[in-house]
Design an enzyme around this catalytic site. Structure first.
Site, PDB file in Angstrom:
ATOM      1  N   THR A  31       0.847  -1.200   0.000  1.00 43.36           N
ATOM      2  CA  THR A  31       0.000   0.000   0.000  1.00 43.36           C
ATOM      3  C   THR A  31       0.878   1.243   0.000  1.00 43.36           C
ATOM      4  O   THR A  31       0.425   2.327   0.349  1.00 43.36           O
ATOM      5  CB  THR A  31      -0.920   0.025   1.233  1.00 43.36           C
ATOM      6  OG1 THR A  31      -0.114  -0.069   2.419  1.00 43.36           O
ATOM      7  CG2 THR A  31      -1.923  -1.116   1.202  1.00 43.36           C
ATOM      8  N   ARG A  85       4.108   2.448  -2.573  1.00 47.67           N
ATOM      9  CA  ARG A  85       4.261   2.950  -3.930  1.00 47.67           C
ATOM     10  C   ARG A  85       4.610   1.780  -4.852  1.00 47.67           C
ATOM     11  O   ARG A  85       5.387   0.901  -4.494  1.00 47.67           O
ATOM     12  CB  ARG A  85       5.368   4.008  -4.011  1.00 47.67           C
ATOM     13  CG  ARG A  85       4.972   5.377  -3.457  1.00 47.67           C
ATOM     14  CD  ARG A  85       3.953   6.052  -4.377  1.00 47.67           C
ATOM     15  NE  ARG A  85       3.629   7.412  -3.958  1.00 47.67           N
ATOM     16  CZ  ARG A  85       2.597   7.739  -3.214  1.00 47.67           C
ATOM     17  NH1 ARG A  85       1.781   6.791  -2.766  1.00 47.67           N
ATOM     18  NH2 ARG A  85       2.354   9.007  -2.910  1.00 47.67           N
ATOM     19  N   GLU A 102      -0.275   3.454 -13.360  1.00 47.13           N
ATOM     20  CA  GLU A 102      -1.600   3.712 -12.782  1.00 47.13           C
ATOM     21  C   GLU A 102      -2.394   4.632 -13.711  1.00 47.13           C
ATOM     22  O   GLU A 102      -1.902   5.698 -14.075  1.00 47.13           O
ATOM     23  CB  GLU A 102      -1.469   4.324 -11.387  1.00 47.13           C
ATOM     24  CG  GLU A 102      -0.862   3.352 -10.378  1.00 47.13           C
ATOM     25  CD  GLU A 102      -0.822   3.899  -8.958  1.00 47.13           C
ATOM     26  OE1 GLU A 102      -1.044   5.118  -8.773  1.00 47.13           O
ATOM     27  OE2 GLU A 102      -0.577   3.115  -8.035  1.00 47.13           O
ATOM     28  N   HIS A 124      -5.149   1.886  -5.934  1.00 47.26           N
ATOM     29  CA  HIS A 124      -4.666   3.070  -5.196  1.00 47.26           C
ATOM     30  C   HIS A 124      -5.812   3.787  -4.477  1.00 47.26           C
ATOM     31  O   HIS A 124      -5.978   4.998  -4.564  1.00 47.26           O
ATOM     32  CB  HIS A 124      -3.949   4.044  -6.140  1.00 47.26           C
ATOM     33  CG  HIS A 124      -2.920   4.876  -5.443  1.00 47.26           C
ATOM     34  ND1 HIS A 124      -1.765   5.316  -6.057  1.00 47.26           N
ATOM     35  CD2 HIS A 124      -2.860   5.361  -4.165  1.00 47.26           C
ATOM     36  CE1 HIS A 124      -1.053   6.029  -5.208  1.00 47.26           C
ATOM     37  NE2 HIS A 124      -1.700   6.070  -4.042  1.00 47.26           N
TER      38      HIS A 124
END
Length: 341
Positions: free
Chosen positions: A242, A244, A273, A292
């Site tokens: 959680t 990067r 992303e 994310h």
């Protein structure tokens, strides 16, 4: 004295803390500028800038144009898109919001551990598609559920014991897990005061049943979890990220999952992303992807956009901001902008 504050990532319908600068004779300019030239054009004469320092390019080229800027207040925990060394050179304070989503991210990390450890994705799929019931015999348990271990018999290894890592540790202890941690920047006594056993990275990789990554993205942490690290993990270990995406060598993670070096993964952040449609992680039944979203709750979202203005107010009043990321510039900064001047 009149100030100019420029918000480079202003959203409609969001409280950016405008009320806080009303008493400072400050003008707030709001916009959405994501490219270097646009940021330079709109911030050149600013006394304070607010932006997303994990994504917007606050590089040397931008920073060297900010001759009168006291602070760039970041809307993020991460700060990989700002050149901290250049900011320090130019006497600009950089801040983030390090405490806005501790509960949310640590909560999702725990949720991913529980879901993976109890094989919830696989069991949910079997119940939906085949109406499987585990009380009807051992075949379904052995086929889908095996092995599931008791949480309190397992060890969580945390890589990066900052605010979120510590919050995760405390929640894990509530479930009875043994918690170890690797963080070269946190004293062993501090870890032990939270009930966490300090260990080296290799020991953590070798002993953990769950590994949760909670490091910022820096040159030191880029790809810090690679194929060599995955090879040292238990085949029953679940890996949680959680932090990067670029802290993990993603092709190595995919290879480790394909080869069964680890049991599964909970991935909130990916290198690209949003995640590409052809990323192999999408098709893996032992991988949970959360896009994310770990940072988000209605409460944390409000804090994220409001708190940077509190740092701006401190800076404009001549006070070193609470969340300063480059304290090496503090003495020079206070000589130029401090209250006594």
């Amino acid at each position: 004295m009149s100030f100019k504050v420029v918000h480079t990532y202003a959203l409609t319908g969001v409280d950016h803390g405008e009320v806080l600068i009303k008493s400072l004779d400050a003008t707030l300019i709001k916009g959405m500028w994501l490219k270097v030239d646009d940021i330079i054009r709109n911030t050149r004469d600013a006394d304070a800038v607010i932006g997303v320092i994990s994504r917007q390019p606050f590089n040397r080229r931008v920073l060297e144009t900010l001759a009168n800027c006291r602070i760039i207040a970041g809307i993020a925990i991460g700060f990989e898109a700002v050149d901290l060394a250049a900011a320090t050179e130019f006497g600009i304070a950089i801040t983030n919001v390090p405490d806005y989503c501790m509960d949310e991210v640590s909560g999702l990390a725990m949720g991913l551990m529980l879901a993976l450890g109890h094989k919830m994705p696989q069991i949910d799929k079997a119940v939906r598609e085949r109406q499987v019931n585990f009380t009807g015999g051992r075949q379904a348990i052995e086929e889908i559920g095996y092995p599931i271990f008791r949480m309190r018999d397992q060890t969580l290894g945390i890589v990066g014991l900052g605010k979120i890592g510590t919050a995760t540790a405390l929640k894990a202890q509530g479930l009875g897990l043994t918690v170890t941690a690797y963080d070269p920047y946190v004293l062993a006594g501090v870890m032990e005061s939270h009930g966490v056993r300090p260990v080296g990275l290799e020991t953590l990789l070798r002993e953990s049943d769950f590994i949760s990554l909670h490091t910022p993205l820096t040159p030191e942490t880029h790809n810090m979890i690679s194929y060599e690290e995955f090879k040292k993990m238990k085949p029953t270990c679940y890996f949680i990220n959680t932090a990067r995406g670029k802290c993990v060598d993603e092709p190595a993670l995919i290879k480790a999952l394909e080869k069964g070096l680890i049991a599964g993964a909970g991935i909130d952040v990916t290198v690209e992303e949003p995640i590409a449609a052809d990323n192999p992680l999408i098709e893996m039944p032992n991988v949970i992807l959360t896009g994310h979203s770990a940072f988000y709750s209605t409460t944390s979202d409000s804090e994220l956009f409001f708190k940077p203005m509190t740092q701006v107010v401190m800076a404009l009043k001549g006070e070193w901001p609470l969340y300063g990321l480059n304290p090496e510039v503090k003495e020079m900064w206070l000589k130029r902008w401090g209250k006594e001047t």
